[in-house]
Design a protein around this motif. Structure first.
Motif, PDB file in Angstrom:
ATOM      1  N   SER A 206       5.756  -4.031  30.016  1.00  0.00           N
ATOM      2  CA  SER A 206       5.702  -3.457  31.362  1.00  0.00           C
ATOM      3  C   SER A 206       6.220  -4.437  32.414  1.00  0.00           C
ATOM      4  O   SER A 206       6.784  -4.023  33.427  1.00  0.00           O
TER       5      SER A 206
ATOM      6  N   PRO B 229       7.113   3.766  27.015  1.00  0.00           N
ATOM      7  CA  PRO B 229       7.004   3.853  28.479  1.00  0.00           C
ATOM      8  C   PRO B 229       7.835   2.795  29.190  1.00  0.00           C
ATOM      9  O   PRO B 229       7.984   1.670  28.714  1.00  0.00           O
TER      10      PRO B 229
ATOM     11  N   PRO C 196       2.302   0.338  35.025  1.00  0.00           N
ATOM     12  CA  PRO C 196       1.003   1.009  35.015  1.00  0.00           C
ATOM     13  C   PRO C 196       0.438   1.160  36.425  1.00  0.00           C
ATOM     14  O   PRO C 196       0.861   0.482  37.362  1.00  0.00           O
TER      15      PRO C 196
ATOM     16  N   SER D 225       5.639   7.182  31.775  1.00  0.00           N
ATOM     17  CA  SER D 225       4.418   6.542  31.283  1.00  0.00           C
ATOM     18  C   SER D 225       4.124   6.969  29.848  1.00  0.00           C
ATOM     19  O   SER D 225       4.718   7.921  29.322  1.00  0.00           O
TER      20      SER D 225
ATOM     21  N   SER E  93      -3.937   4.029  34.592  1.00  0.00           N
ATOM     22  CA  SER E  93      -3.089   4.859  33.732  1.00  0.00           C
ATOM     23  C   SER E  93      -1.840   4.077  33.371  1.00  0.00           C
ATOM     24  O   SER E  93      -1.419   3.160  34.080  1.00  0.00           O
ATOM     25  N   ARG E  94      -1.247   4.474  32.249  1.00  0.00           N
ATOM     26  CA  ARG E  94       0.048   3.893  31.857  1.00  0.00           C
ATOM     27  C   ARG E  94       0.784   4.898  30.981  1.00  0.00           C
ATOM     28  O   ARG E  94       0.213   5.806  30.428  1.00  0.00           O
TER      29      ARG E  94
ATOM     30  N   VAL F 176      -0.535   9.637  36.924  1.00  0.00           N
ATOM     31  CA  VAL F 176       0.219   9.265  35.727  1.00  0.00           C
ATOM     32  C   VAL F 176       1.694   9.411  36.077  1.00  0.00           C
ATOM     33  O   VAL F 176       2.162  10.500  36.400  1.00  0.00           O
ATOM     34  N   ARG F 177       2.421   8.320  36.024  1.00  0.00           N
ATOM     35  CA  ARG F 177       3.807   8.308  36.488  1.00  0.00           C
ATOM     36  C   ARG F 177       4.773   8.864  35.450  1.00  0.00           C
ATOM     37  O   ARG F 177       4.495   8.871  34.253  1.00  0.00           O
TER      38      ARG F 177
END
Length: 487
Positions: free
Chosen positions: A210, A352, A356, A405, A486-487, A401-402
């Motif tokens: 990340s 992802p 995050p 992700s 979230s991630r 939540v992107r």
């Protein structure tokens, strides 16, 4: 007569080496040649001196003070100990990009992702586990050199006591304030707070990916310390969570610099070194080892700077292959498509790429509706959480939540086996998925852990509903939430 034993860090007199003698002779000869040339009118204009170069010394094949490990560090540790500190060096490509920015006069941001060692916990006048006992931590030693060499740079310590890679794999963006300015160099120090095993390796992989996938392609250095006793369960010997970062360092081309190889064997031979190395705190290193860690990082950057300058002078002619199996195959700084837990020949959904999301207690963590049974608990302004006591205490949050992700939603919470905390259980639900989190565990460590509440969720905003449960024992009825993520 045998030479007296000198521990690492001792600066003593030394006879003039053959290399130094030869250098002095060469300088004398060069001086004579220059003087003769001047008298005979044969002197030509010297080449332009650019930043980081000294053509006169280069012509003699000598390194000037501008390039190489500074003499004071070499006197204090010697090349052998410095080499021992290099668990993994890698190509240095990302680090050299950061150094190139500094050489060009650009400003950078350095961030720390670490635990209580990075916040300076340790022995203070015979009191172990004292908050901020060490003033001059390793990162301050490093930043002092960077600032004195390149001018004042941006720095943020995203360190948080009682946290490991599992927590930071979600929350490093919050502690380092990513939304303000992306870091160029990230120091990751989590050896003491990571349990030995695959859990630490997987969490370190998430954390590493990340960070590396940020648009500005930052560099990471794994910073390795050691402790005198396991922070988690007994029976693991000298192994710690940092050992499970070695494959991560290798796979993602991350330099890993550690104190253990140069300092632990001397301590095992001579137990009187415990006092200067740790004082009376068996978990947190004392000031001398912070200084050593900072100096080892400086030595690494100084050598990488030399390599970078040499590559610039040579035009990087031999940087990449001109023939063979690797021709046109290497992409510097590339983040591999697979994680270490994925099989090579299998097809997987894309891993992802989005950073995050993390909301920390007393920062951006706000209950969705009023929760009067929950209060902010902040210990030493470092360990902050929302705390409650008793069953049936409810609280709700929202979390984003992107796009890009993994589709995981989690809750960060405090865990310990110490009865004084009276930690119990909490049930959290996201849509149709739920999980029970238990603040009490049998491990010796008291840390913030992460419970994954929901997986495979699509991008969007979700509600997390939580409620405390009756504990296994009536007195275990408290719970502490540090973050939702979230991630």
């Amino acid at each position: 007569m045998t030479a007296a034993y000198a521990p690492l860090g001792h600066e003593g007199g030394a006879p003039l080496s053959r290399t130094r003698t030869r250098s002095l002779v060469l300088l004398a000869v060069a001086g004579f040649i220059l003087a003769f040339s001047f008298l005979t009118g044969a002197v030509t204009s010297p080449p332009a001196v650019t930043a980081g170069t000294k053509p006169f010394l280069d012509a003699l094949g000598l390194r000037g003070p501008h390039c190489g490990i500074e003499p004071s560090i070499l006197r204090s540790y010697g090349r052998h100990a410095i080499r021992l500190s290099r668990v993994h060096e890698g190509s240095g490509w990302r680090v050299k990009r950061v150094l190139a920015k500094l050489e060009q006069g650009e400003r950078i941001k350095v961030a720390v992702v670490g635990g209580s060692v990075s916040t300076g916990h340790g022995d203070l006048n015979g009191r172990p586990y004292t908050y901020r006992a060490v003033n001059e931590t390793y990162d301050k030693v490093l930043m002092s050199w960077i600032n004195s060499t390149y001018g004042e740079q941006s720095f943020i310590s995203g360190a948080m006591p009682a946290t490991g890679a599992s927590f930071f794999s979600f929350c490093w963006t919050a502690t380092t304030r990513l939304e303000e300015l992306a870091p160029d160099l990230v120091l990751v120090e989590l050896n003491v707070n990571d349990p030995p095993g695959d859990e630490a390796r997987r969490a370190s992989g998430w954390l590493t990916r990340s960070i590396l996938q940020l648009p500005n392609k930052p560099a990471i250095i794994f910073v390795g310390v050691f402790s005198l006793k396991p922070n988690f369960d007994d029976g693991v010997g000298l192994v710690h969570g940092g050992d499970y970062r070695m494959p991560i360092a290798d796979y993602y081309d991350i330099p890993q610099i550690s104190l253990r190889a140069p300092y632990l064997p001397p301590l095992l031979r001579n137990k009187t070194l415990v006092k200067p190395y740790f004082g009376v705190d068996p978990i947190h290193i004392a000031q001398p080892l912070h200084k050593a860690m900072g100096d080892f990082l400086i030595a690494y950057l100084q050598e990488q700077r030399c390599t970078m300058l040499e590559e610039q002078r040579s035009g990087e002619a031999d940087m990449f292959p001109s023939e063979g199996l690797l021709l046109d195959a290497l992409i510097p700084g590339e983040v591999p498509s697979h994680t270490l837990d994925q099989e090579i020949m299998k097809a997987y959904p894309p891993n992802p790429t989005a950073p995050p999301v993390c909301h920390l207690a007393n920062q951006t963590l706000t209950p969705l509706t009023p929760a009067p049974d929950w209060t902010v608990l902040s210990y030493q302004f470092e360990k902050t959480s929302l705390q409650t006591a008793g069953p049936g205490r409810t609280i709700s949050f929202e979390i984003e939540v992107r796009e890009g992700s993994a589709g995981e939603i989690g809750v960060g919470y405090f865990r310990s086996n110490k009865e004084l905390y009276k930690l119990g259980r909490l049930k959290c639900r996201v849509a149709e998925q739920e999980k029970v989190l238990d603040g009490y565990w049998t491990s010796k460590a008291s840390i913030f852990d992460v419970g994954i509440i929901a997986t495979n969720v699509k991008p969007g905003t979700y509600r997390i509903d939580c409620a405390t449960l009756v504990g296994e024992l009536p007195e275990r009825n408290e719970f502490r939430i540090a973050a939702v993520m979230s991630r």
